[in-house]
Design a protein around this motif. Structure first.
Motif, PDB file in Angstrom:
ATOM      1  N   THR A  69      27.409  53.106 -13.313  1.00  0.00           N
ATOM      2  CA  THR A  69      26.514  52.250 -13.149  1.00  0.00           C
ATOM      3  C   THR A  69      26.694  51.178 -11.969  1.00  0.00           C
ATOM      4  N   LEU A  70      25.815  51.336 -11.025  1.00  0.00           N
ATOM      5  CA  LEU A  70      25.958  50.384  -9.823  1.00  0.00           C
ATOM      6  C   LEU A  70      25.331  49.040  -9.863  1.00  0.00           C
ATOM      7  N   GLY A 115      20.926  43.165 -14.700  1.00  0.00           N
ATOM      8  CA  GLY A 115      21.249  41.936 -15.381  1.00  0.00           C
ATOM      9  C   GLY A 115      21.285  42.215 -16.943  1.00  0.00           C
ATOM     10  N   VAL A 116      21.215  43.490 -17.188  1.00  0.00           N
ATOM     11  CA  VAL A 116      21.140  43.776 -18.889  1.00  0.00           C
ATOM     12  C   VAL A 116      22.372  43.663 -19.301  1.00  0.00           C
ATOM     13  N   ARG A 117      23.605  43.902 -18.622  1.00  0.00           N
ATOM     14  CA  ARG A 117      24.914  43.522 -19.209  1.00  0.00           C
ATOM     15  C   ARG A 117      25.050  41.770 -19.308  1.00  0.00           C
ATOM     16  N   GLY A 175      25.825  39.458 -22.753  1.00  0.00           N
ATOM     17  CA  GLY A 175      27.103  38.671 -22.986  1.00  0.00           C
ATOM     18  C   GLY A 175      28.281  39.252 -22.675  1.00  0.00           C
ATOM     19  N   ILE A 176      28.247  40.299 -21.853  1.00  0.00           N
ATOM     20  CA  ILE A 176      29.404  41.239 -21.345  1.00  0.00           C
ATOM     21  C   ILE A 176      29.758  40.461 -19.934  1.00  0.00           C
TER      22      ILE A 176
END
Length: 127
Positions: free
Chosen positions: A115-116, A120-122, A126-127
């Motif tokens: 995954t490049l 903004g999902v991660r 809160g990752i």
């Protein structure tokens, strides 16, 4: 009169136990550090906290897998055998219909993924 005899008997029994029997060998003197160590060892709240910390560490490790590239290898093989030896045009086994000739197929797949950009999902997770 009977109460006085009973009282004398109890008094003599206490004197006998105090002077003639050896001191209790099971009595142990404890320091504050011993008491503290036993309290920490047997505390259910601390055990729960240890498991919570271990679960949080595992969750962090699991989230880190989103940043690691993955490589997947698959292999697939199938073989159709003509059971009628060419007498029927189509073979049927249950709901599956096979052609009348025998054939074999082997496939190999290699997939690499990294995954490049995740838009903004991660960050939202809160990752």
């Amino acid at each position: 009169m009977e109460a006085v005899i009973l009282l004398r008997f109890v008094f003599l029994a206490v004197l006998f136990a105090h002077f003639l029997l050896p001191p209790c060998s099971w009595a142990v003197s404890l320091t504050f550090d011993d008491v503290l160590a036993r309290a920490v060892e047997h505390s259910p709240d601390l055990a729960i906290a240890k498991y919570d910390v271990a679960a949080k560490r595992e969750a962090v490790n699991e989230r880190a897998y989103d940043y690691v590239p993955t490589v997947e290898l698959r292999s697939y093989a199938e073989q159709y055998k003509d059971l009628t030896q060419g007498a029927a045009a189509v073979n049927s086994v249950g709901d599956v219909v096979y052609s009348s000739n025998s054939q074999a197929q082997v496939s190999h797949y290699v997939t690499a993924q990294l995954t490049l950009w995740d838009f903004g999902v991660r960050g939202k997770r809160g990752i």
